[in-house]
Design a protein around this motif. Structure first.
Motif, PDB file in Angstrom:
ATOM      1  N   VAL A  80      46.912  39.998-106.979  1.00 55.69           N
ATOM      2  CA  VAL A  80      45.793  39.074-106.787  1.00 55.69           C
ATOM      3  C   VAL A  80      46.348  37.656-106.830  1.00 55.69           C
ATOM      4  O   VAL A  80      46.960  37.240-107.821  1.00 55.69           O
ATOM      5  CB  VAL A  80      44.716  39.247-107.872  1.00 55.69           C
ATOM      6  CG1 VAL A  80      43.569  38.280-107.632  1.00 55.69           C
ATOM      7  CG2 VAL A  80      44.198  40.671-107.887  1.00 55.69           C
ATOM      8  N   ASP A  81      46.156  36.925-105.743  1.00 53.36           N
ATOM      9  CA  ASP A  81      46.644  35.549-105.656  1.00 53.36           C
ATOM     10  C   ASP A  81      45.537  34.697-105.052  1.00 53.36           C
ATOM     11  O   ASP A  81      45.400  34.607-103.843  1.00 53.36           O
ATOM     12  CB  ASP A  81      47.912  35.488-104.794  1.00 53.36           C
ATOM     13  CG  ASP A  81      48.523  34.096-104.781  1.00 53.36           C
ATOM     14  OD1 ASP A  81      48.150  33.304-105.665  1.00 53.36           O
ATOM     15  OD2 ASP A  81      49.345  33.816-103.896  1.00 53.36           O
ATOM     16  N   PHE A  82      44.723  34.091-105.915  1.00 52.38           N
ATOM     17  CA  PHE A  82      43.616  33.285-105.438  1.00 52.38           C
ATOM     18  C   PHE A  82      44.141  32.029-104.748  1.00 52.38           C
ATOM     19  O   PHE A  82      45.122  31.434-105.196  1.00 52.38           O
ATOM     20  CB  PHE A  82      42.695  32.870-106.587  1.00 52.38           C
ATOM     21  CG  PHE A  82      41.950  34.021-107.199  1.00 52.38           C
ATOM     22  CD1 PHE A  82      41.328  34.966-106.398  1.00 52.38           C
ATOM     23  CD2 PHE A  82      41.859  34.166-108.573  1.00 52.38           C
ATOM     24  CE1 PHE A  82      40.643  36.026-106.953  1.00 52.38           C
ATOM     25  CE2 PHE A  82      41.167  35.217-109.135  1.00 52.38           C
ATOM     26  CZ  PHE A  82      40.561  36.141-108.322  1.00 52.38           C
TER      27      PHE A  82
ATOM     28  N   ILE B  13      32.049  33.414-107.414  1.00 51.19           N
ATOM     29  CA  ILE B  13      32.439  34.510-108.300  1.00 51.19           C
ATOM     30  C   ILE B  13      32.561  35.811-107.513  1.00 51.19           C
ATOM     31  O   ILE B  13      33.512  36.587-107.687  1.00 51.19           O
ATOM     32  CB  ILE B  13      31.406  34.651-109.436  1.00 51.19           C
ATOM     33  CG1 ILE B  13      31.404  33.409-110.322  1.00 51.19           C
ATOM     34  CG2 ILE B  13      31.696  35.888-110.271  1.00 51.19           C
ATOM     35  CD1 ILE B  13      30.312  33.388-111.364  1.00 51.19           C
ATOM     36  N   SER B  14      31.582  36.051-106.624  1.00 55.18           N
ATOM     37  CA  SER B  14      31.584  37.286-105.836  1.00 55.18           C
ATOM     38  C   SER B  14      32.810  37.379-104.957  1.00 55.18           C
ATOM     39  O   SER B  14      33.429  38.441-104.841  1.00 55.18           O
ATOM     40  CB  SER B  14      30.308  37.348-104.990  1.00 55.18           C
ATOM     41  OG  SER B  14      30.363  38.430-104.095  1.00 55.18           O
ATOM     42  N   ARG B  15      33.180  36.271-104.316  1.00 53.12           N
ATOM     43  CA  ARG B  15      34.344  36.292-103.430  1.00 53.12           C
ATOM     44  C   ARG B  15      35.617  36.614-104.201  1.00 53.12           C
ATOM     45  O   ARG B  15      36.463  37.392-103.741  1.00 53.12           O
ATOM     46  CB  ARG B  15      34.459  34.932-102.735  1.00 53.12           C
ATOM     47  CG  ARG B  15      35.555  34.881-101.693  1.00 53.12           C
ATOM     48  CD  ARG B  15      35.443  33.628-100.839  1.00 53.12           C
ATOM     49  NE  ARG B  15      35.488  32.419-101.636  1.00 53.12           N
ATOM     50  CZ  ARG B  15      34.449  31.612-101.833  1.00 53.12           C
ATOM     51  NH1 ARG B  15      33.268  31.904-101.314  1.00 53.12           N
ATOM     52  NH2 ARG B  15      34.563  30.520-102.569  1.00 53.12           N
ATOM     53  N   ARG B  16      35.759  36.053-105.377  1.00 53.16           N
ATOM     54  CA  ARG B  16      36.951  36.326-106.180  1.00 53.16           C
ATOM     55  C   ARG B  16      36.954  37.765-106.698  1.00 53.16           C
ATOM     56  O   ARG B  16      38.013  38.400-106.753  1.00 53.16           O
ATOM     57  CB  ARG B  16      37.021  35.331-107.333  1.00 53.16           C
ATOM     58  CG  ARG B  16      37.116  33.882-106.856  1.00 53.16           C
ATOM     59  CD  ARG B  16      36.960  32.909-107.996  1.00 53.16           C
ATOM     60  NE  ARG B  16      38.142  32.889-108.832  1.00 53.16           N
ATOM     61  CZ  ARG B  16      38.186  32.355-110.049  1.00 53.16           C
ATOM     62  NH1 ARG B  16      37.080  31.812-110.554  1.00 53.16           N
ATOM     63  NH2 ARG B  16      39.284  32.368-110.751  1.00 53.16           N
ATOM     64  N   LEU B  17      35.786  38.271-107.080  1.00 48.92           N
ATOM     65  CA  LEU B  17      35.716  39.669-107.505  1.00 48.92           C
ATOM     66  C   LEU B  17      36.018  40.613-106.348  1.00 48.92           C
ATOM     67  O   LEU B  17      36.650  41.659-106.529  1.00 48.92           O
ATOM     68  CB  LEU B  17      34.328  39.965-108.086  1.00 48.92           C
ATOM     69  CG  LEU B  17      34.022  39.364-109.456  1.00 48.92           C
ATOM     70  CD1 LEU B  17      32.591  39.679-109.859  1.00 48.92           C
ATOM     71  CD2 LEU B  17      34.989  39.909-110.509  1.00 48.92           C
ATOM     72  N   THR B  18      35.545  40.252-105.146  1.00 47.41           N
ATOM     73  CA  THR B  18      35.829  41.074-103.969  1.00 47.41           C
ATOM     74  C   THR B  18      37.332  41.132-103.712  1.00 47.41           C
ATOM     75  O   THR B  18      37.889  42.202-103.406  1.00 47.41           O
ATOM     76  CB  THR B  18      35.106  40.496-102.743  1.00 47.41           C
ATOM     77  OG1 THR B  18      33.695  40.488-102.985  1.00 47.41           O
ATOM     78  CG2 THR B  18      35.385  41.343-101.508  1.00 47.41           C
TER      79      THR B  18
END
Length: 423
Positions: A177-179, A154-159
């Motif tokens: 934003v492109d995960f 979750i933290s990595r995606r929020l970062t």
């Protein structure tokens, strides 16, 4: 990164704390149930031996058992008092320095007591507690690792989302934003029952950036189109006005036409800055002399102080444009004296007027806003152009108010080396 890192550890620690609390509660319950069962078994043995000893005593048998006696010395005092009241009971105590389970009953105003070894039972309870603690620690460790893994994801995606938001704030409206595919693994479609709040935030940010980009592009096109459409008729109007007979009407018409012409040129300059087509022609410039010449060209009452001169790499024409706009703005909206200070790569422009509005300091200059209630002086594009030209030159431009009054504008020029200059 600091916020998301703390969020990561908060989630992991919270998950671990909840797991420990649940494990402790379950451990207490299991210990209580098993202890009651184990101790109950020993208590039954004591009650059986006590009944056997009482039977022998009633029939006058001298031998009531190996672990039975009348008023033995090690009988716990609470149990002795209980028997004195004519009641039967049992409790854990010691006999000859060893743990035992005592049982006692009244017999002819005496206490007939029996005892059963309790060391094995106590060892079983200790083994049970150790097993509960080990199981709890193992469960807490597994849950902590799982919590760190999930929180890190979750933290990595929020970062990533926060980094894209900062890029959009800095002017990169193409940022999205492109995960990676690995981040989206296992995600169900948006119309399904599964909800991914982080993905929703990222999609909302992308939608906001796209909408903002479309609006800004439309505004840029409108500004450029209006300026280009006005330029041709204004040129003709200026030529026609030159044919008018001399007099006050001609002066008034020429004055307004020249003001409108300057506005049109400013709009064209802003449209070029917005389009990102402006490129700086860098050269080595002695900053102190350049500031003095730019101040003199405005023909305004300006005091220039060079504390420490420096040769910088900049575009002389664009630097003159920035300084001229700042000085004209200080003259129109501030009060004398207007002071310019050069100290190394830093140039400070200050007046002694009412200062900049709070909104300008917080958000920067906005087009067609001067901060005055009437907006009657100037068209509000001078500071906007100064900010745009400063961005082209890599100059850091900040707006503030002096503690004792007056607007203060600070330019910090980059110090570097030309690409073809020998090292």
């Amino acid at each position: 990164m600091r916020v998301t890192s703390s969020l990561r550890w908060k989630i992991a620690l919270t998950t671990t704390a909840v797991c420990c609390a649940v494990a402790a509660a379950l451990g207490i319950l299991v210990h209580d149930v098993v202890a009651r069962q184990v101790v109950g078994e020993v208590r039954k043995d004591v009650e059986r031996d006590l009944d056997h000893a009482l039977g022998h005593y009633e029939y006058g048998t001298e031998h009531a058992g190996e672990n039975a006696a009348l008023d033995p010395l090690g009988l716990p005092e609470p149990l002795r008092r209980l028997v004195a009241r004519g009641m039967t009971g049992s409790m854990v105590g010691e006999h000859d320095g060893k743990p035992v389970m005592w049982g006692a009953a009244p017999a002819d105003h005496q206490a007939l007591a029996v005892w059963v070894p309790y060391e094995t039972t106590r060892a079983r309870l200790r083994d049970l507690d150790a097993a509960i603690l080990a199981s709890s620690a193992l469960a807490a460790g597994v849950v902590a690792l799982a919590g760190v893994f999930l929180a890190n994801r979750i933290s990595r995606r929020l970062t990533t989302t926060a980094a894209v938001a900062r890029r959009i704030s800095a002017g990169d409206l193409d940022a999205r934003v492109d995960f990676p595919a690995s981040e989206e693994a296992g995600a169900a479609p948006a119309d399904g029952g599964y909800r991914d709040e982080v993905r929703d935030v990222a999609q909302a940010l992308n939608s906001m950036a796209g909408s903002l980009q479309e609006r800004l592009e439309a505004e840029k096109r409108f500004t450029a189109d209006v300026a280009h459409e006005l330029r041709t008729p204004l040129t003709g109007s200026l030529a026609a006005a030159a044919l008018l007979p001399e007099g006050r009407p001609k002066e008034m018409i020429n004055d307004r036409l020249h003001a409108l012409h300057r506005l049109t040129e400013d709009l064209l300059e802003i449209s070029r800055l917005d389009a990102g087509v402006e490129r700086a022609d860098l050269a080595r410039v002695e900053l102190g002399g350049a500031v003095r010449r730019a101040a003199a060209a405005t023909r305004l009452p300006v005091t220039v102080e060079v504390v420490r001169d420096l040769v910088v790499l900049t575009d002389r024409r664009r630097l003159d444009r920035i300084l001229a706009n700042l000085l004209v703005n200080a003259d129109k909206h501030g009060s004398p004296p207007i002071e310019v200070r050069v100290e190394g790569p830093v140039v400070t422009v200050r007046d002694h007027g009412p200062g900049y509005p709070d909104g300008l300091i917080a958000r920067g200059p906005q087009r067609f806003r001067t901060g005055e209630p009437g907006r009657g002086r100037g068209h509000g594009l001078g500071l906007t152009i100064a900010v745009g030209q400063a961005a082209v030159l890599g100059i850091t431009l900040t707006f503030a108010n002096a503690p004792d009054g007056g607007a203060v504008t600070t330019l910090r020029l980059p110090v570097g080396r030309l690409a073809d200059e020998p090292k």
